[in-house]
Design a protein around this motif. Sequence first.
Motif, short mmCIF file in Angstrom:
data_model
loop_
_atom_site.label_atom_id
_atom_site.label_comp_id
_atom_site.label_asym_id
_atom_site.label_seq_id
_atom_site.Cartn_x
_atom_site.Cartn_y
_atom_site.Cartn_z
N HIS A 88 -12.97 21.81 32.83
CA HIS A 88 -12.35 23.14 32.85
C HIS A 88 -13.36 24.13 33.40
O HIS A 88 -14.55 23.80 33.58
N GLN A 133 -18.23 30.32 31.27
CA GLN A 133 -18.53 31.21 30.12
C GLN A 133 -19.97 31.00 29.67
O GLN A 133 -20.73 31.94 29.51
N GLN A 185 -8.44 25.78 38.26
CA GLN A 185 -8.30 26.74 37.17
C GLN A 185 -8.94 28.06 37.57
O GLN A 185 -9.72 28.14 38.52
N PHE A 219 -8.28 25.78 20.71
CA PHE A 219 -9.34 25.36 21.63
C PHE A 219 -10.63 25.54 20.85
O PHE A 219 -10.78 26.55 20.15
N PHE A 228 -13.46 26.58 21.46
CA PHE A 228 -14.36 27.70 21.78
C PHE A 228 -13.73 29.07 21.58
O PHE A 228 -14.30 30.08 21.98
N1 PHE Z 1 -10.41 25.71 29.02
C1 PHE Z 1 -9.08 25.66 28.49
C2 PHE Z 1 -8.32 24.51 29.16
O1 PHE Z 1 -8.78 24.00 30.14
C3 PHE Z 1 -8.32 26.95 28.71
C4 PHE Z 1 -8.91 28.08 27.95
C5 PHE Z 1 -9.82 28.92 28.56
C6 PHE Z 1 -8.52 28.32 26.64
C7 PHE Z 1 -10.34 30.00 27.86
C8 PHE Z 1 -9.04 29.39 25.95
C9 PHE Z 1 -9.93 30.21 26.58
O2 PHE Z 1 -7.28 24.10 28.72
#
Ligand code: PHE
Length: 357
Positions: free
Chosen positions: A184, A189, A223, A263, A265
């Motif tokens: 992702h 971040q 993404q 999620f 995080f």
């Molecule tokens: N990284 C998560 C995904 O790939 C999406 C996400 C990003 C969720 C930021 C919360 C905050 O599914």
Amino acid sequence: MTSSGTAEAAKEEIELALSAFHSTFVEAFAAAPTEQVLRDEKAKLLGKNGSLTAILKRMGALSADARKSVGERVNALKTEVEAAFDARLREMVAEKRKAELEARPFDLTLPGRNPIGDGHIHPISQVRADVIEIFRGLGFAVFDGPDVEHEANNFTKLGFPPDHPATDMQDSFWTKSRHVLRTHTSNIQVRAMTTVKPPMAFIAPGTVYRRDDDATHSPMFHQLEAFLIDENVSLAHLRGILSEFAERMYGPGTPIRLRPSYFPFVEPGAEVDVGCVFCKQPDGKRKGCSVCKHTGWIEILGCGMIHPVVFEHCGIDPEKYTGFALGMGLDRVAMLRYDIPNIKLLFDNDPRFLAQF
Ligand code: PHE
């Protein structure tokens, strides 16, 4: 004069004429300035009304023996004329080619020809550009990062426990030791928080990879991450940014809704749906369709308030700062916008498909 004497004389006369014919064509071919003149000369010699035909007409006066030897000579001459003609023609073509090569090869000022038609912006590029444009307008800057990422940035610092299924070989592509093809764009971040001091507002478009492969999942997809960190950032700010994004992307009045989700995080975490753009009626109501599976809503992203543990892992004081993050699938946004039924179409690079955009 006896008849044999007449035949003798006729033979001599013809032989003289043939000799004269020989020197004529050699000179005429050598002197011909153009291909057309060369061809005309040849016609004058060998054509129906040509000089050789005229000579042949006098063959009747010859003895049978003489006719044979003269006939052979005539055939040999014909072959010679043809050969000389071909040689001169080749010479002319070569001269012409040489002149062409020595001249300016082509006119650079002429407009070019385009044999394959105009190029097209790929639907994903278009969607990415539009989303970036919207977030730029809201004050976000682009932050870049690599596709091959250390597990710390992709998983650990984001609070994934070591046994989380996403970290499994079955779900992610692991490369050399402790590195994955990022699953992702949330790795950005971590990269931003460990290098920039808050406040910060970044977006990160990028390619991501998972072991997934069907009509709506590709092992490689796109993404776009967005996150904002400052003092006193709340869920209300996230909600505001999401509404603003939905309206700018899908038109004024486009509703959104947040559904609680998990999620590692973020806390709280949510998935965001936008009102289906496909079955929207003039009055703004949505009657349900196959795209939104008759719910009137389409999921476009995951989001939430950045988990304090992530701040700690990245050296940011969670007592002082809060922030939100969101990540959306650009392929999905493109498929919805252009009504593309199969994600593979986005990656085949078939010009017949791309030409439609
Ligand atoms: N990284 C998560 C995904 O790939 C999406 C996400 C990003 C969720 C930021 C919360 C905050 O599914």
